[in-house]
Design an enzyme around this catalytic site. Structure first.
Site, short mmCIF file in Angstrom:
data_model
loop_
_atom_site.label_atom_id
_atom_site.label_comp_id
_atom_site.label_asym_id
_atom_site.label_seq_id
_atom_site.Cartn_x
_atom_site.Cartn_y
_atom_site.Cartn_z
N HIS A 65 -107.41 31.28 -6.42
CA HIS A 65 -106.55 31.34 -5.24
C HIS A 65 -107.16 32.23 -4.12
O HIS A 65 -108.33 32.57 -4.19
CB HIS A 65 -105.14 31.77 -5.64
N GLU A 103 -101.10 36.96 -8.02
CA GLU A 103 -102.23 36.57 -8.88
C GLU A 103 -103.56 36.68 -8.13
O GLU A 103 -104.56 37.14 -8.70
CB GLU A 103 -102.04 35.13 -9.37
N HIS A 158 -108.06 33.73 -13.70
CA HIS A 158 -106.69 33.44 -13.29
C HIS A 158 -105.71 34.26 -14.12
O HIS A 158 -106.08 34.90 -15.09
CB HIS A 158 -106.37 31.95 -13.50
N GLU A 234 -107.29 32.29 -18.30
CA GLU A 234 -105.93 32.69 -17.90
C GLU A 234 -105.66 33.98 -18.65
O GLU A 234 -105.45 33.98 -19.87
CB GLU A 234 -104.90 31.61 -18.28
ZN ZN Z 1 -104.24 30.59 -11.05
#
Ligand code: ZN
Length: 271
Positions: A65, A103, A158, A234
């Site tokens: 992101h 995030e 992430h 993640e």
């Molecule tokens: Zn993400």
């Protein structure tokens, strides 16, 4: 005459025999002046300094992101190729903790720490974004950065946002079924190494996605479009209170960064 000569030599010799004068020439030999030569010996150790084992290898770090994504929905929502014939939004805003820690800030902070640690070992680090205030890049562009850098490893960082507050743990996603050789064994090996290292460093595997911390995915553009060994980590669930606290704190971020760094180094060393 004879005795007189003998006395003279005895006095001048000091040592009482004729040998001292004979020994004098050696003392004028260049031996003492050549003593600097041995002092140049220490220069050899400097040639024996070995570079770190992974010096010169290339790692692409992809912090998920970006800080400007939410304010630029048009740019972010335009469709781009995502592999396997699919079109997907250029990028997404990402999730956040319940307290609002985003995030994109977490992924950027961790990637920076990982990158600095790898660069200290002589590894060439390329980032898909250089700040946390921009827009994108799109997932297909992120993949291209790894491909054109000819990266030895690409790691996307992430954090998840499961709506279940009790859901927790990390998982590592890789492209499956593989679309090229790099997505096969090399990416799976990278995924296993990252999973194993994070687990050894005290992180628990996901309670809600994948199996034993690994997740085979066919729908992630960044993985589908990569021609290099690539995984997506993640790190945890930002909606879980314990993991949210860890991901929001500098010490928690450092823990993630150290584990990811260690994992990348282990993977590179095994190549
Ligand atoms: Zn993400």
């Amino acid at each position: 005459m004879l005795t007189g000569l003998l006395l003279l030599t005895a006095c001048s010799g000091g040592g009482g025999t004729a040998t001292p004068p004979a020994a004098a020439p050696p003392s004028t030999s260049p031996v003492p002046s050549s003593s600097p030569a041995p002092s140049t010996v220490p220069s050899t150790p400097s040639t024996s300094v070995t570079p770190p084992p992974n010096a010169g290898k290339v790692v692409v770090l992809d912090p998920g992101h970006n800080g400007g994504n939410s304010a630029n929905p048009k740019e972010i929502n335009r469709k781009v190729p995502a592999g396997r014939g699919a079109m997907k939004p250029c990028n997404t805003t990402g999730t956040s903790t319940n307290a609002g820690y985003p995030e994109h800030a977490f992924t950027f902070a961790v990637a920076q720490e990982v990158g600095k640690a790898l660069a200290d070992k002589g590894i060439k680090v390329v980032y898909t974004r250089s700040d946390d205030t921009g827009v994108g890049p799109c997932v297909d562009e992120r993949a291209k950065i790894g491909n054109s850098a000819e990266a030895d490893a690409v790691v996307s960082i992430h954090a998840d946002g499961s709506t279940s507050a009790s859901a927790h743990g990390f998982h590592v996603a890789y492209s499956s079924p593989p679309l090229n050789a790099a997505q096969g064994e090399p990416s799976q090996k990278l995924a296993h190494t990252v999973r194993d290292t994070l687990r050894t460093d005290g992180f628990t595997t996901s309670t809600y996605i994948g199996s034993a911390g690994l997740s085979a995915r066919a729908d992630l553009g960044g993985l589908n479009l990569s021609t290099r060994p690539t995984v997506l980590v993640e790190c945890g669930n930002m909606r879980n209170a314990t993991e949210a606290a860890q991901m929001s704190s500098a010490t928690g971020q450092t823990r993630y960064a150290e584990a990811i760094t260690q994992a990348i180094e282990a993977y590179l060393t095994a190549q």
